[in-house]
Design a protein around this motif. Structure first.
Motif, PDB file in Angstrom:
ATOM      1  N   GLU A 148     -71.837  67.981  50.923  1.00  0.00           N
ATOM      2  CA  GLU A 148     -72.195  67.865  52.343  1.00  0.00           C
ATOM      3  C   GLU A 148     -70.943  67.735  53.194  1.00  0.00           C
ATOM      4  O   GLU A 148     -70.268  66.713  53.229  1.00  0.00           O
ATOM      5  CB  GLU A 148     -73.110  66.670  52.613  1.00  0.00           C
ATOM      6  CG  GLU A 148     -73.532  66.624  54.072  1.00  0.00           C
ATOM      7  CD  GLU A 148     -73.083  65.341  54.742  1.00  0.00           C
ATOM      8  OE1 GLU A 148     -73.093  65.290  55.967  1.00  0.00           O
ATOM      9  OE2 GLU A 148     -72.721  64.403  54.034  1.00  0.00           O
ATOM     10  N   TYR A 173     -78.038  58.070  56.670  1.00  0.00           N
ATOM     11  CA  TYR A 173     -77.881  59.286  57.473  1.00  0.00           C
ATOM     12  C   TYR A 173     -77.024  60.321  56.736  1.00  0.00           C
ATOM     13  O   TYR A 173     -77.287  61.529  56.821  1.00  0.00           O
ATOM     14  CB  TYR A 173     -77.233  58.959  58.819  1.00  0.00           C
ATOM     15  CG  TYR A 173     -78.102  58.121  59.734  1.00  0.00           C
ATOM     16  CD1 TYR A 173     -79.467  57.984  59.508  1.00  0.00           C
ATOM     17  CD2 TYR A 173     -77.559  57.449  60.825  1.00  0.00           C
ATOM     18  CE1 TYR A 173     -80.262  57.215  60.329  1.00  0.00           C
ATOM     19  CE2 TYR A 173     -78.348  56.680  61.668  1.00  0.00           C
ATOM     20  CZ  TYR A 173     -79.698  56.556  61.410  1.00  0.00           C
ATOM     21  OH  TYR A 173     -80.475  55.805  62.232  1.00  0.00           O
ATOM     22  N   LYS A 174     -76.030  59.848  56.017  1.00  0.00           N
ATOM     23  CA  LYS A 174     -75.177  60.767  55.265  1.00  0.00           C
ATOM     24  C   LYS A 174     -75.975  61.501  54.202  1.00  0.00           C
ATOM     25  O   LYS A 174     -75.847  62.719  54.026  1.00  0.00           O
ATOM     26  CB  LYS A 174     -74.032  59.984  54.619  1.00  0.00           C
ATOM     27  CG  LYS A 174     -73.078  60.857  53.798  1.00  0.00           C
ATOM     28  CD  LYS A 174     -71.953  60.022  53.196  1.00  0.00           C
ATOM     29  CE  LYS A 174     -71.017  60.889  52.351  1.00  0.00           C
ATOM     30  NZ  LYS A 174     -69.938  60.087  51.741  1.00  0.00           N
ATOM     31  N   LEU A 188     -80.449  68.022  54.187  1.00  0.00           N
ATOM     32  CA  LEU A 188     -80.693  69.090  55.162  1.00  0.00           C
ATOM     33  C   LEU A 188     -79.722  70.241  54.966  1.00  0.00           C
ATOM     34  O   LEU A 188     -80.054  71.406  55.186  1.00  0.00           O
ATOM     35  CB  LEU A 188     -80.573  68.540  56.590  1.00  0.00           C
ATOM     36  CG  LEU A 188     -81.614  67.473  56.981  1.00  0.00           C
ATOM     37  CD1 LEU A 188     -81.318  66.957  58.380  1.00  0.00           C
ATOM     38  CD2 LEU A 188     -83.020  68.046  56.916  1.00  0.00           C
ATOM     39  N   ASN A 189     -78.500  69.923  54.546  1.00  0.00           N
ATOM     40  CA  ASN A 189     -77.508  70.957  54.274  1.00  0.00           C
ATOM     41  C   ASN A 189     -77.923  71.867  53.134  1.00  0.00           C
ATOM     42  O   ASN A 189     -77.613  73.055  53.116  1.00  0.00           O
ATOM     43  CB  ASN A 189     -76.177  70.300  53.910  1.00  0.00           C
ATOM     44  CG  ASN A 189     -75.132  70.505  54.980  1.00  0.00           C
ATOM     45  OD1 ASN A 189     -75.437  70.994  56.063  1.00  0.00           O
ATOM     46  ND2 ASN A 189     -73.925  70.117  54.700  1.00  0.00           N
ATOM     47  N   ARG A 249     -78.280  64.051  55.837  1.00  0.00           N
ATOM     48  CA  ARG A 249     -77.531  65.256  56.210  1.00  0.00           C
ATOM     49  C   ARG A 249     -77.268  66.136  54.995  1.00  0.00           C
ATOM     50  O   ARG A 249     -77.346  67.362  55.060  1.00  0.00           O
ATOM     51  CB  ARG A 249     -76.194  64.876  56.857  1.00  0.00           C
ATOM     52  CG  ARG A 249     -76.303  64.274  58.243  1.00  0.00           C
ATOM     53  CD  ARG A 249     -74.929  64.200  58.898  1.00  0.00           C
ATOM     54  NE  ARG A 249     -74.968  63.421  60.107  1.00  0.00           N
ATOM     55  CZ  ARG A 249     -74.617  62.143  60.194  1.00  0.00           C
ATOM     56  NH1 ARG A 249     -74.201  61.498  59.104  1.00  0.00           N
ATOM     57  NH2 ARG A 249     -74.676  61.509  61.342  1.00  0.00           N
ATOM     58  N   SER A 250     -76.949  65.495  53.882  1.00  0.00           N
ATOM     59  CA  SER A 250     -76.698  66.248  52.648  1.00  0.00           C
ATOM     60  C   SER A 250     -77.936  67.033  52.232  1.00  0.00           C
ATOM     61  O   SER A 250     -77.856  68.199  51.843  1.00  0.00           O
ATOM     62  CB  SER A 250     -76.283  65.285  51.541  1.00  0.00           C
ATOM     63  OG  SER A 250     -76.093  65.965  50.327  1.00  0.00           O
ATOM     64  N   VAL A 261     -71.244  69.378  59.750  1.00  0.00           N
ATOM     65  CA  VAL A 261     -72.547  68.892  60.209  1.00  0.00           C
ATOM     66  C   VAL A 261     -72.414  68.214  61.564  1.00  0.00           C
ATOM     67  O   VAL A 261     -73.237  68.378  62.454  1.00  0.00           O
ATOM     68  CB  VAL A 261     -73.147  67.922  59.178  1.00  0.00           C
ATOM     69  CG1 VAL A 261     -74.387  67.260  59.733  1.00  0.00           C
ATOM     70  CG2 VAL A 261     -73.493  68.673  57.902  1.00  0.00           C
ATOM     71  N   SER A 262     -71.352  67.427  61.737  1.00  0.00           N
ATOM     72  CA  SER A 262     -71.192  66.710  62.998  1.00  0.00           C
ATOM     73  C   SER A 262     -70.943  67.661  64.156  1.00  0.00           C
ATOM     74  O   SER A 262     -71.244  67.344  65.302  1.00  0.00           O
ATOM     75  CB  SER A 262     -70.023  65.729  62.880  1.00  0.00           C
ATOM     76  OG  SER A 262     -68.815  66.427  62.621  1.00  0.00           O
ATOM     77  N   ARG A 281     -81.367  69.792  63.369  1.00  0.00           N
ATOM     78  CA  ARG A 281     -81.138  70.909  62.453  1.00  0.00           C
ATOM     79  C   ARG A 281     -82.158  72.022  62.672  1.00  0.00           C
ATOM     80  O   ARG A 281     -81.833  73.210  62.579  1.00  0.00           O
ATOM     81  CB  ARG A 281     -81.190  70.408  61.007  1.00  0.00           C
ATOM     82  CG  ARG A 281     -80.879  71.485  59.963  1.00  0.00           C
ATOM     83  CD  ARG A 281     -79.536  72.144  60.223  1.00  0.00           C
ATOM     84  NE  ARG A 281     -78.473  71.188  60.195  1.00  0.00           N
ATOM     85  CZ  ARG A 281     -77.814  70.851  59.085  1.00  0.00           C
ATOM     86  NH1 ARG A 281     -78.136  71.415  57.936  1.00  0.00           N
ATOM     87  NH2 ARG A 281     -76.835  69.979  59.130  1.00  0.00           N
ATOM     88  N   LEU A 289     -82.042  63.761  63.190  1.00  0.00           N
ATOM     89  CA  LEU A 289     -81.281  64.676  62.329  1.00  0.00           C
ATOM     90  C   LEU A 289     -82.098  65.911  61.970  1.00  0.00           C
ATOM     91  O   LEU A 289     -81.592  67.044  61.974  1.00  0.00           O
ATOM     92  CB  LEU A 289     -80.849  63.944  61.058  1.00  0.00           C
ATOM     93  CG  LEU A 289     -79.784  62.851  61.223  1.00  0.00           C
ATOM     94  CD1 LEU A 289     -79.570  62.120  59.908  1.00  0.00           C
ATOM     95  CD2 LEU A 289     -78.471  63.441  61.713  1.00  0.00           C
ATOM     96  N   GLU A 291     -69.321  66.926  56.038  1.00  0.00           N
ATOM     97  CA  GLU A 291     -69.674  66.070  57.168  1.00  0.00           C
ATOM     98  C   GLU A 291     -69.059  66.575  58.475  1.00  0.00           C
ATOM     99  O   GLU A 291     -69.659  66.462  59.538  1.00  0.00           O
ATOM    100  CB  GLU A 291     -69.217  64.640  56.899  1.00  0.00           C
ATOM    101  CG  GLU A 291     -70.038  63.948  55.835  1.00  0.00           C
ATOM    102  CD  GLU A 291     -69.963  62.440  55.969  1.00  0.00           C
ATOM    103  OE1 GLU A 291     -69.921  61.953  57.104  1.00  0.00           O
ATOM    104  OE2 GLU A 291     -69.931  61.769  54.943  1.00  0.00           O
TER     105      GLU A 291
END
Length: 749
Positions: free
Chosen positions: A741, A48-49, A55-56, A52-53, A746-747, A91, A87, A743
């Protein structure tokens, strides 16, 4: 008292006894499961991390690279697939990301074939598409729950006697309403983009519109406006027109009743007017565009965007689905939604919910019959496309290619056309389609045609045939397009820039223009376009190797004047011109000359290429001092103003991108030296706010300097490069947080 028996066994245990240890000692099952669960949770959290990276960092320029990274991750359980889907959807519908809906929808299209074993039904599989649609459906249906929650909170506010507490509750309610509205609008926009990529069917869209119009609250009506603005042109077909007429009659009635705010009434009226204008927008609607489109083609690209989204569906289908008719593809992809809200993936064995309408059941039955037919019927033998069909296919392929910058996929799509007798039409259609678009579009199309020839998807004769079909009318087009020869140069220039295609093809390509004495003009522009990327020296060498002469394109008496007028002296061997390359030029002189060319003269790249090739030898060209001098001069030329008012002109850096990429050549040390040069420059300028961050953003987005080089610069402890480093690091702290990223951000999103 009895005597102790000396033969009795002793109760004492020897001190040196070693107990046997099992290789796999027994542990309670609970502890075993806990260890496995902890490891699995750790792997999932890491997945997931990384998602997210990605998508960022998602931008149109890096779309293909990032999607490839995502598709290669170990998404191998239903839990992980659901988590990744969540995720992406979060986004896509986030308030800060609606302008990227197209990119996220395209990302979903690339992931659509991922499937994993079901955890609840042994032996069955769940796929990304079904999870995505279920997620979007739940988000769509949240509106009802939000309305109920808002009503309950209003009652609580009315019953609250404490004025301060009441005011606080009112503020919280307003914030919740705004968040709910933005999520609804974002989700509707995302659903619309999924429909444009054929992941949802018309029936789902009609059901969404029916429910939204039935709700009659302002948020739902705004969603109607967004949805129809996005997909109205595709939805307003001959078959569906009676239903669409009903929507617009209801919208018109709402406008006339004036029971809602003026703002929403005007939005409804805008959509009504849009339909009356055949869905052609009058102004500049805020639609997703790449950075190139924003700066280069705002006016032209907006009108063509809907065409792209309408056509993109065909090329994003799995290979086995490509080539089917519009109705067939529409009925066999996406999903169906019953009146009760069930969004079921077509082809999956799912049981319809009890409350579905007759119409939805009829649609579902039609889909079932069509799927059964398609599974029993052998695929028809492929036949060659007509010229008209080839033209349509060409536009579709180019729209996707120019949007996603995926040249490998574009080549694959051309290979699948399998129509050798009309491939020349692909070339002529491609040239015609981008001729009056941006410089970027022309150059990218030229690169695609070059690679198609290099890989033998197109032969040189076929390329020339298609090209000449357009070129023969160039003189007539010059009346309305004064820069027609420059445009042709930008399209053809990539074909010769690396010597992969023999330059003498120009003799045949320019043949139709010799009669009107325009052949030399075309060739000169082609050579200048190639020189803009490769420099005069290399292009001049290619010209001489090809045995071409200017007399091939014009009367011999006109050649000398033409060469001077059109500045193509680099095609003629002249020892006096090249003798300067043997003269030693100091690095100080090189730096002064670069400053003069870039800042004072603002010379074209090809002029700078030519001077460097003639004046700087290879060892110096790759030296750290040269790289620093070049980087400093380019960036100084892009900075306007001074002191605290200094700012960067992004277009200048982008226009010099070819220059930097050629000499940095993606060498790690050269890229690092370029960043040291930037550090020294901003230190000299006393660190104007935002300048270094803007430069970093552009250099990264334009793929001039790699992520590894930025990280190496950040971690560097070189004692000779510490002047101004601490302040520079502080100014680009957010850039590196974004790279790694953030975090926390994002959270919260």
């Amino acid at each position: 008292m009895e005597q102790e028996d000396s033969n009795a066994p002793s109760n004492s245990i020897p001190q040196d006894v070693i107990l046997h240890k099992a290789e796999s000692p027994w542990r309670p099952r609970r502890e075993q499961n806990q260890t496995e669960t902890d490891e699995d949770t750790k792997v999932t959290a890491d997945l997931y991390k990384r998602v997210r990276s990605i998508l960022n960092k998602l931008t149109p320029q890096k779309f293909q690279t990032l999607v490839k990274q995502l598709s290669e991750m170990e998404i191998n359980t239903e839990e992980r697939l659901e988590g990744v889907t969540d995720l992406i959807v979060e986004r896509a519908i986030d308030i800060r990301g609606p302008c990227y809906c197209v990119a996220y929808a395209c990302m979903c299209r690339y992931l659509v074939m991922i499937k994993v074993a079901s955890t609840s039904k042994q032996g069955e599989y769940v796929n990304f598409r079904s999870i995505l649609l279920t997620r979007c459906q739940k988000e769509f249906e949240k509106g009802k729950d939000c309305e109920k929650e808002i009503e309950e909170r209003r009652k609580v506010i009315e019953e609250t006697q404490d004025l301060e507490k009441r005011e606080e509750l009112c503020k919280e309610l307003e914030i919740s309403k705004i968040k709910g509205k933005n999520r609804s609008l974002g989700n509707i926009r995302f659903i619309g983009e999924l429909f444009n990529l054929k992941m949802l069917t018309e029936s789902i869209m009609h059901d969404c519109l029916f429910k939204l119009l039935g709700a009659k609250d302002e948020v739902s009506l705004e969603c109607v406006c967004w949805l129809l603005s996005t997909i109205g042109n595709d939805l307003d077909t001959d078959e569906a027109r009676p239903r669409v007429d009903q929507y617009f009659n209801q919208m018109d009635k709402i406008v006339q009743e004036k029971t809602i705010s003026s703002r929403v009434r005007f939005k409804l009226q805008d959509v009504i007017d849009l339909r009356k204008c055949n869905w052609i927008p009058r102004g500049n609607p805020q639609t997703p565009k790449t950075l190139y489109q924003i700066h280069k083609e705002v006016k032209k690209e907006i009108q063509k965007r809907q065409i792209f989204l309408h056509q993109l569906k065909a090329q994003h289908k799995p290979k086995q689905e490509r080539g089917k008719g519009a109705k067939g593809s529409r009925s066999q992809s996406g999903s169906e939604m019953g009146a009760s809200g069930g969004w079921d993936v077509v082809g999956n064995q799912t049981t319809p919910s009890q409350g579905q309408s007759r119409e939805s059941s009829r649609w579902r039955e039609l889909h079932r019959v069509e799927i059964e037919k398609s599974s029993k019927t052998a695929p028809p033998t492929a036949k060659e496309l007509t010229d008209e069909e080839m033209e349509k296919k060409t536009k579709t392929i180019l729209d996707e290619y120019l949007h996603l910058h995926d040249i490998k996929e574009a080549i694959l799509c051309v290979e699948e056309l399998k129509s050798p007798s009309v491939m020349h039409t692909f070339v002529s259609s491609a040239v015609n389609y981008v001729l009056e678009r941006s410089h970027i579009a022309r150059n990218q199309t030229g690169l695609l045609l070059r690679d198609l020839v290099k890989k033998s998807v197109l032969s040189v004769p076929v390329y020339i045939q298609g090209l000449t079909e357009v070129i023969q009318y160039a003189e007539k087009m010059e009346i309305t397009i004064p820069k027609i020869w420059q445009y042709f140069g930008e399209l053809i220039g990539p074909m010769i820039q690396d010597g992969s295609v023999p330059l003498n093809f120009l003799r045949k390509a320019a043949e139709p223009l010799k009669e009107n004495n325009k052949a030399g003009l075309l060739v000169a522009e082609v050579l200048h376009a190639a020189s803009h990327r490769e420099g005069h020296k290399k292009v001049g060498s290619l010209w001489r190797l090809s045995s071409l002469k200017w007399e091939d394109f014009m009367a011999s008496g006109d050649v000398k004047k033409f060469i001077v007028d059109k500045k193509v002296e680099f095609t003629v061997e002249d020892d006096s011109e090249t003798s300067t390359s043997t003269v030693f030029v100091s690095m100080e002189a090189i730096q002064d000359k670069l400053q003069h060319l870039l800042i004072k003269e603002k010379a074209d790249n090809e002029v700078i290429f030519g001077w460097i090739d003639e004046s700087v030898d290879d060892p110096n060209m790759k030296s750290n001092k040269f790289i620093r001098a070049l980087m400093t001069s380019v960036c100084e030329s892009a900075i306007t103003g001074s002191g605290s008012s200094a700012r960067v002109l992004p277009e200048v850096i982008k226009n010099r991108g070819d220059l930097l990429r050629k000499y940095l050549d993606h060498r790690a040390e050269s890229e690092l030296q370029a960043l040291y040069a930037l550090q020294a420059l901003v230190h000299k300028l006393e660190h104007p706010q935002g300048v270094l961050r803007t430069l970093f953003d552009i250099l990264y987005d334009e793929d001039i300097i790699s992520e590894d080089a930025f990280n190496q610069w950040e971690k560097s402890k070189d004692p000779n490069e510490q002047e101004g480093k601490r302040v520079a690091i502080k100014q680009v702290e957010q850039f590196f947080t974004w790279l790694r990223e953030a975090e926390d951000d994002v959270s919260d999103s």
